[in-house]
Motif scaffolding. Structure first.
Motif, PDB file in Angstrom:
ATOM      1  N   ASN A 247       1.744 -30.996  31.178  1.00  0.00           N
ATOM      2  CA  ASN A 247       1.903 -31.211  29.724  1.00  0.00           C
ATOM      3  C   ASN A 247       0.579 -30.723  28.769  1.00  0.00           C
ATOM      4  OD1 ASN A 247       1.622 -33.151  27.050  1.00  0.00           O
ATOM      5  ND2 ASN A 247       3.758 -33.169  27.417  1.00  0.00           N
ATOM      6  N   VAL A 248      -0.670 -31.238  29.580  1.00  0.00           N
ATOM      7  CA  VAL A 248      -1.779 -30.645  28.829  1.00  0.00           C
ATOM      8  C   VAL A 248      -1.927 -29.286  28.927  1.00  0.00           C
ATOM      9  CG1 VAL A 248      -4.256 -30.781  29.241  1.00  0.00           C
ATOM     10  CG2 VAL A 248      -2.840 -32.899  29.413  1.00  0.00           C
ATOM     11  N   LYS A 249      -1.478 -28.674  30.083  1.00  0.00           N
ATOM     12  CA  LYS A 249      -1.633 -27.039  30.163  1.00  0.00           C
ATOM     13  C   LYS A 249      -0.845 -26.346  29.394  1.00  0.00           C
ATOM     14  CE  LYS A 249      -3.038 -27.022  35.077  1.00  0.00           C
ATOM     15  NZ  LYS A 249      -2.770 -26.776  36.504  1.00  0.00           N
ATOM     16  N   GLU A 250       0.575 -27.354  29.062  1.00  0.00           N
ATOM     17  CA  GLU A 250       1.492 -26.478  28.237  1.00  0.00           C
ATOM     18  C   GLU A 250       1.057 -26.519  26.848  1.00  0.00           C
ATOM     19  OE1 GLU A 250       5.111 -24.529  27.304  1.00  0.00           O
ATOM     20  OE2 GLU A 250       3.937 -25.098  29.198  1.00  0.00           O
ATOM     21  N   GLN A 251       0.271 -27.819  26.344  1.00  0.00           N
ATOM     22  CA  GLN A 251      -0.331 -27.681  25.171  1.00  0.00           C
ATOM     23  C   GLN A 251      -1.393 -26.814  24.779  1.00  0.00           C
ATOM     24  OE1 GLN A 251      -1.545 -31.409  23.585  1.00  0.00           O
ATOM     25  NE2 GLN A 251       0.086 -32.522  24.824  1.00  0.00           N
ATOM     26  N   GLU A 252      -2.001 -26.542  25.884  1.00  0.00           N
ATOM     27  CA  GLU A 252      -3.466 -25.526  25.857  1.00  0.00           C
ATOM     28  C   GLU A 252      -2.659 -24.051  25.808  1.00  0.00           C
ATOM     29  OE1 GLU A 252      -5.645 -25.959  29.478  1.00  0.00           O
ATOM     30  OE2 GLU A 252      -6.669 -27.831  28.507  1.00  0.00           O
ATOM     31  N   ARG A 253      -1.576 -23.947  26.410  1.00  0.00           N
ATOM     32  CA  ARG A 253      -1.024 -22.637  26.549  1.00  0.00           C
ATOM     33  C   ARG A 253      -0.184 -22.490  24.670  1.00  0.00           C
ATOM     34  NH1 ARG A 253       3.836 -20.674  26.248  1.00  0.00           N
ATOM     35  NH2 ARG A 253       5.128 -22.458  26.521  1.00  0.00           N
TER      36      ARG A 253
ATOM     37  N   THR B 155      -1.027 -23.861  22.324  1.00  0.00           N
ATOM     38  CA  THR B 155      -2.369 -23.884  21.156  1.00  0.00           C
ATOM     39  C   THR B 155      -3.150 -22.623  21.167  1.00  0.00           C
ATOM     40  OG1 THR B 155      -2.944 -26.062  21.527  1.00  0.00           O
ATOM     41  CG2 THR B 155      -4.463 -24.801  20.457  1.00  0.00           C
ATOM     42  N   ALA B 156      -3.198 -21.700  22.381  1.00  0.00           N
ATOM     43  CA  ALA B 156      -3.667 -20.353  22.365  1.00  0.00           C
ATOM     44  C   ALA B 156      -2.539 -19.435  21.856  1.00  0.00           C
ATOM     45  CB  ALA B 156      -3.945 -19.990  23.869  1.00  0.00           C
ATOM     46  N   GLU B 157      -1.306 -19.744  22.082  1.00  0.00           N
ATOM     47  CA  GLU B 157      -0.326 -18.611  21.325  1.00  0.00           C
ATOM     48  C   GLU B 157      -0.527 -18.940  19.840  1.00  0.00           C
ATOM     49  OE1 GLU B 157       3.393 -19.280  22.909  1.00  0.00           O
ATOM     50  OE2 GLU B 157       3.150 -18.686  24.774  1.00  0.00           O
ATOM     51  N   ILE B 158      -0.670 -19.974  19.426  1.00  0.00           N
ATOM     52  CA  ILE B 158      -0.666 -20.275  17.779  1.00  0.00           C
ATOM     53  C   ILE B 158      -1.799 -19.743  17.385  1.00  0.00           C
ATOM     54  CG2 ILE B 158      -1.175 -22.003  15.999  1.00  0.00           C
ATOM     55  CD1 ILE B 158       0.819 -24.067  17.716  1.00  0.00           C
TER      56      ILE B 158
END
Length: 207
Positions: free
Chosen positions: A26-32, A34-37
């Protein structure tokens, strides 16, 4: 008792491991995301900047064509007409509220025409720069000319890059003069003595 406790302990450990793994994913998905945004925001800012530059270039070229109406707005204006037909078919009476929609749609055109006329009445960037050059007593850089135009016309936007391109276009047509002082480039209006030569060069370029 120890036999029943052992499976329960193993099951708890299994859930703990599963939850821990899910949290990491979940944390990695949030980071991904956030980077895309952040990347999309940078792309949006770049596209908006390009839009501003293109609008200024359009003004520099003297194009005053109004932007096309978005398709979504055109479709929303056409929606009330089928509702009137279905209402008349069901109740046999003419609907009262939907009749206001065509009036609003028709009212948009007279409002748009004065706006287009106002845009067309505004001087182009080329005209503004030529007038400003005639008023100058000393050579000025493209950035200085852009800043002066922005102060004189706060309702419009003047990008330094667009002003520089327009100035170079005027120099190419002998409608402005270009001088260099070190690495800096300055522009002035053509000298009065060169007026006849400028007219002759303009006639040659037309042919």
């Amino acid at each position: 008792m120890p036999e029943t406790a052992t499976p329960a302990t193993e099951l708890t450990s299994h859930y703990i491991a599963q939850v821990t793994g899910d949290l990491e994913r979940n944390v990695k998905e949030q980071e991904r995301i956030t980077a895309e945004i952040a990347s999309l925001q940078e792309q949006l800012a770049a596209v908006q900047h390009d839009h501003t530059v293109l609008v200024n270039v359009q003004q520099a070229l003297g194009i005053t064509q109004a932007p096309a109406q978005p398709e979504a707005e055109a479709e929303s204006a056409a929606v009330p007409s089928p509702r009137q037909k279905t209402g008349a078919a069901r109740g046999g009476k003419k609907p009262h509220k939907p009749t206001a929609a065509p009036k609003k749609a028709a009212a948009r055109k007279p409002v748009a025409k004065p706006a287009d006329a106002a845009k067309a009445a505004q001087p182009t960037l080329v005209e503004l720069i030529r007038r400003h050059l005639l008023e100058l007593k000393e050579p000025r850089s493209a950035a200085e000319i852009s800043a002066a135009l922005g102060q004189a016309h706060p309702e419009r936007q003047f990008a330094d890059k667009v002003v520089r391109v327009t100035l170079e276009g005027l120099v190419a047509k002998s409608h402005a003069e270009r001088t260099k002082q070190g690495r800096s480039v300055f522009y002035t209006a053509p000298k009065p003595a060169d007026a006849s030569e400028t007219a002759a060069q303009a006639a040659e370029t037309e042919h």
